[in-house]
Design an enzyme around this catalytic site. Structure first.
Site, PDB file in Angstrom:
ATOM      1  N   ASP A 127     -12.313 -21.349  32.638  1.00 30.28           N
ATOM      2  CA  ASP A 127     -12.696 -22.375  33.618  1.00 30.28           C
ATOM      3  C   ASP A 127     -14.106 -22.950  33.461  1.00 30.28           C
ATOM      4  O   ASP A 127     -14.570 -23.670  34.334  1.00 30.28           O
ATOM      5  CB  ASP A 127     -12.574 -21.841  35.066  1.00 30.28           C
ATOM      6  CG  ASP A 127     -11.211 -22.166  35.657  1.00 30.28           C
ATOM      7  OD1 ASP A 127     -10.439 -22.889  34.997  1.00 30.28           O
ATOM      8  OD2 ASP A 127     -10.929 -21.696  36.769  1.00 30.28           O
ATOM      9  N   LYS A 139     -13.946 -25.987  28.812  1.00 30.21           N
ATOM     10  CA  LYS A 139     -13.730 -26.232  27.373  1.00 30.21           C
ATOM     11  C   LYS A 139     -12.745 -27.359  27.117  1.00 30.21           C
ATOM     12  O   LYS A 139     -12.961 -28.216  26.270  1.00 30.21           O
ATOM     13  CB  LYS A 139     -13.212 -24.944  26.699  1.00 30.21           C
ATOM     14  CG  LYS A 139     -14.175 -23.784  26.797  1.00 30.21           C
ATOM     15  CD  LYS A 139     -13.586 -22.487  26.286  1.00 30.21           C
ATOM     16  CE  LYS A 139     -12.498 -21.906  27.170  1.00 30.21           C
ATOM     17  NZ  LYS A 139     -12.966 -21.521  28.525  1.00 30.21           N
ATOM     18  N   THR A 140     -11.638 -27.351  27.859  1.00 29.27           N
ATOM     19  CA  THR A 140     -10.610 -28.371  27.630  1.00 29.27           C
ATOM     20  C   THR A 140     -11.093 -29.741  28.115  1.00 29.27           C
ATOM     21  O   THR A 140     -10.904 -30.748  27.435  1.00 29.27           O
ATOM     22  CB  THR A 140      -9.296 -27.955  28.311  1.00 29.27           C
ATOM     23  OG1 THR A 140      -8.924 -26.658  27.808  1.00 29.27           O
ATOM     24  CG2 THR A 140      -8.173 -28.937  28.019  1.00 29.27           C
ATOM     25  N   HIS A 178      -9.310 -17.289  29.110  1.00 30.22           N
ATOM     26  CA  HIS A 178      -8.785 -16.202  29.940  1.00 30.22           C
ATOM     27  C   HIS A 178      -8.645 -14.904  29.136  1.00 30.22           C
ATOM     28  O   HIS A 178      -8.168 -14.916  28.002  1.00 30.22           O
ATOM     29  CB  HIS A 178      -7.417 -16.619  30.483  1.00 30.22           C
ATOM     30  CG  HIS A 178      -6.950 -15.773  31.626  1.00 30.22           C
ATOM     31  ND1 HIS A 178      -6.565 -14.472  31.464  1.00 30.22           N
ATOM     32  CD2 HIS A 178      -6.840 -16.044  32.946  1.00 30.22           C
ATOM     33  CE1 HIS A 178      -6.210 -13.975  32.633  1.00 30.22           C
ATOM     34  NE2 HIS A 178      -6.371 -14.919  33.552  1.00 30.22           N
TER      35      HIS A 178
HETATM   36  N1  LIG Z   1     -18.332 -30.433  38.175  1.00 28.74           N
HETATM   37  C1  LIG Z   1     -17.740 -30.280  36.992  1.00 28.74           C
HETATM   38  N2  LIG Z   1     -16.539 -29.678  36.898  1.00 28.74           N
HETATM   39  C2  LIG Z   1     -15.981 -29.537  35.662  1.00 28.74           C
HETATM   40  C3  LIG Z   1     -16.637 -29.998  34.499  1.00 28.74           C
HETATM   41  N3  LIG Z   1     -15.864 -29.715  33.425  1.00 28.74           N
HETATM   42  C4  LIG Z   1     -14.767 -29.106  33.903  1.00 28.74           C
HETATM   43  N4  LIG Z   1     -14.817 -29.005  35.253  1.00 28.74           N
HETATM   44  C5  LIG Z   1     -13.769 -28.428  36.111  1.00 28.74           C
HETATM   45  O1  LIG Z   1     -13.658 -27.036  35.826  1.00 28.74           O
HETATM   46  C6  LIG Z   1     -12.274 -26.623  35.877  1.00 28.74           C
HETATM   47  C7  LIG Z   1     -11.873 -25.954  34.579  1.00 28.74           C
HETATM   48  O2  LIG Z   1     -11.910 -26.881  33.514  1.00 28.74           O
HETATM   49  P1  LIG Z   1     -11.133 -26.627  32.141  1.00 28.74           P
HETATM   50  O3  LIG Z   1     -11.578 -27.706  31.209  1.00 28.74           O
HETATM   51  O4  LIG Z   1      -9.682 -26.431  32.340  1.00 28.74           O
HETATM   52  O5  LIG Z   1     -11.772 -25.227  31.717  1.00 28.74           O
HETATM   53  P2  LIG Z   1     -11.424 -24.340  30.412  1.00 28.74           P
HETATM   54  O6  LIG Z   1     -12.734 -23.749  29.998  1.00 28.74           O
HETATM   55  O7  LIG Z   1     -10.718 -25.164  29.407  1.00 28.74           O
HETATM   56  O8  LIG Z   1     -10.474 -23.226  30.997  1.00 28.74           O
HETATM   57  P3  LIG Z   1      -9.567 -22.179  30.115  1.00 28.74           P
HETATM   58  O9  LIG Z   1      -9.135 -22.909  28.875  1.00 28.74           O
HETATM   59  O10 LIG Z   1      -8.410 -21.809  30.963  1.00 28.74           O
HETATM   60  O11 LIG Z   1     -10.452 -21.034  29.797  1.00 28.74           O
HETATM   61  C8  LIG Z   1     -11.491 -27.876  36.194  1.00 28.74           C
HETATM   62  O12 LIG Z   1     -11.239 -27.927  37.565  1.00 28.74           O
HETATM   63  C9  LIG Z   1     -12.419 -28.995  35.766  1.00 28.74           C
HETATM   64  O13 LIG Z   1     -12.187 -30.206  36.443  1.00 28.74           O
HETATM   65  C10 LIG Z   1     -17.928 -30.632  34.641  1.00 28.74           C
HETATM   66  O14 LIG Z   1     -18.562 -31.042  33.681  1.00 28.74           O
HETATM   67  N5  LIG Z   1     -18.414 -30.732  35.910  1.00 28.74           N
HETATM   68 MG   LIG Z   2      -9.006 -24.731  28.413  1.00 26.73          MG
END
Ligand SMILES: Nc1nc2c(ncn2[C@@H]2O[C@H](COP(=O)(O)OP(=O)(O)OP(=O)(O)O)[C@@H](O)[C@H]2O)c(=O)[nH]1
Ligand SMILES: [Mg+2]
Length: 393
Positions: free
Chosen positions: A22, A25-26, A86
């Site tokens: 979270d 990254k994506t 995760h």
């Molecule tokens: N305020 C804010 N929220 C963000 C930002 N980037 C991502 N988020 C939020 O953080 C949450 C997780 O984002 P993801 O891109 O799914 O995170 P991840 O690191 O890919 O998660 P995993 O692949 O499951 O480990 C989402 O609700 C996004 O909208 C940012 O730059 N600012």
């Molecule tokens: Mg991701």
């Protein structure tokens, strides 16, 4: 209509986003493709739900599988893997990281260093990712002074794992706001990409060596056959080449070579490719197998290694290990069980660095210097490097 052939105009690098669940990254991966496609230097925008596209990913809002996207800066062509954060999917993370020339470590400015931030840095070091650039994400929402502290914390973490924490580029970004097109934050994505372009060197590619590709994924193309994907570790490959699949023990011929859907005349070390293999059944080949020039490598089961046993604080074991211990060894894209021999009186406590003899459950191409991770019951417990390989069967 025939597909457009891949034209090599720039050096190719394999990079990826890693870090705690979270932290964004994506979102950042989607933002990078958007900024670059709008700049027009190369690549197309890949929205978030095209990266996390498995139903379970959409439902849980997390990345499970490794997703690949392609883009270009002025100076380079990149294959980018978006790795899962995760803890349950570390297995997929290690496989993906094994192919990277450099990584973007994504750390949320709101949360700072978390368990998988640290675990990913350790695993990256172990599987040979030599260069890391840090994206302090969610900087739109973070308090600047707290973000300064997070930056210090990340630099310390990198230094603790043998990376140059002091001189590592750390760029404050907001993947989310960049996706919205906010110029301040699209500019930050540009700065991040500049840091990757400058800081991660183009690796020396062993194109003259016999061909070797660790299999990352296997797919079927209806009507065409079985396809294996991954980054070429060394050598070159073209249509018509004879290869063997170690692990599946089959000899075959390559009947198609593509990168991101574009046919290639010749693929070389470093390229992220899909190879179509003649007459190989889908279930004969698996992640962790190795496609190689016939007779170029002999898989082995016995080796010795220097191994660091993670301390309890680092998420490692609470108790020592001794001879007879049987964890999983993560080597390239493979994970294989192995028997550990520490000698008759040998014991390794959490925090120790020891020499061990290992007998793998299945033979793999091994060589001195090859890095690997050791895991047990869903957590990383050790990190090692092969020192000698025995030629006994
Ligand atoms: N305020 C804010 N929220 C963000 C930002 N980037 C991502 N988020 C939020 O953080 C949450 C997780 O984002 P993801 O891109 O799914 O995170 P991840 O690191 O890919 O998660 P995993 O692949 O499951 O480990 C989402 O609700 C996004 O909208 C940012 O730059 N600012
Ligand atoms: Mg991701």
């Amino acid at each position: 209509m025939s597909k457009q052939t891949y034209v090599r105009t720039k050096p190719h690098l394999n990079i990826g986003t890693m870090g705690h669940v979270d932290h964004g990254k994506t979102t950042l991966t989607a933002a990078i493709t958007k900024v670059l496609s709008e700049r027009g230097s190369g690549g197309t925008y890949v929205p978030f739900d095209r990266i996390d596209r498995a139903p379970e990913e959409a439902e849980r809002g997390i990345t499970i599988n490794i997703a690949h996207v392609e883009y270009e800066t002025e100076t380079r062509h990149y294959a980018h893997v978006d790795l899962p954060g995760h803890a349950d999917f570390i297995k997929n993370m290690v496989t993906g990281a094994a192919q990277l020339d450099g990584a973007i470590l994504v750390v949320s400015a709101l949360d700072g260093v978390m368990p998988q931030t640290a675990e990913h840095v350790l695993l990256a070091r172990q599987v040979g990712v030599d260069h890391i650039v840090v994206a302090l994400n969610k900087a739109d929402a973070g308090d600047p002074e707290l973000t300064d502290l997070v930056e210090l914390e990340v630099r310390e973490l990198l230094s603790a794992h043998g990376y140059p924490g002091e001189s590592t580029p750390v760029v404050r970004v907001s993947g989310l706001r960049a996706l919205d097109g906010d110029p301040r934050w699209t500019g930050a994505i540009e700065a991040l990409l500049d840091a990757v372009d400058f800081y991660v060197p183009t690796p020396v590619r062993y194109t003259d060596a016999p061909f070797l590709l660790p299999v990352e994924n296997v797919l079927t193309i209806t009507g065409r056959g079985t396809v294996v994907t991954g980054a070429i570790e060394r050598g070159t490959v073209r249509v018509g080449d004879r290869v063997e699949v170690l692990g599946a023990d089959v000899a075959t011929v390559v009947t198609g070579v593509e990168t991101f859907g574009k046919p290639m005349e010749v693929a070389e070390a470093g390229d992220n490719v899909a190879l179509l293999l003649r007459g190989v059944p889908r279930d004969a080949v698996r992640r962790g197998h190795v496609v190689a020039a016939p007779g170029s490598v002999v898989p082995r089961r016995h080796f010795t290694a220097r191994v660091y046993v993670l301390s309890t604080d680092e998420g490692g074991r609470r108790t020592p290990v001794s001879t007879g211990y049987r964890p999983q060894f993560y080597i390239r894209t493979a994970d294989v069980v192995g028997d550990v021999d520490l000698g008759l009186t040998g014991v390794a406590r959490p925090g120790d660095t020891v020499t061990m003899a290992v007998e793998l459950g299945r033979a793999l191409p091994l060589e001195p210097g090859l890095g690997f991770a050791i895991r047990e019951g869903g957590r990383t417990v050790g990190a090692g490097t092969v020192t000698t390989v025995s030629d006994r069967p």
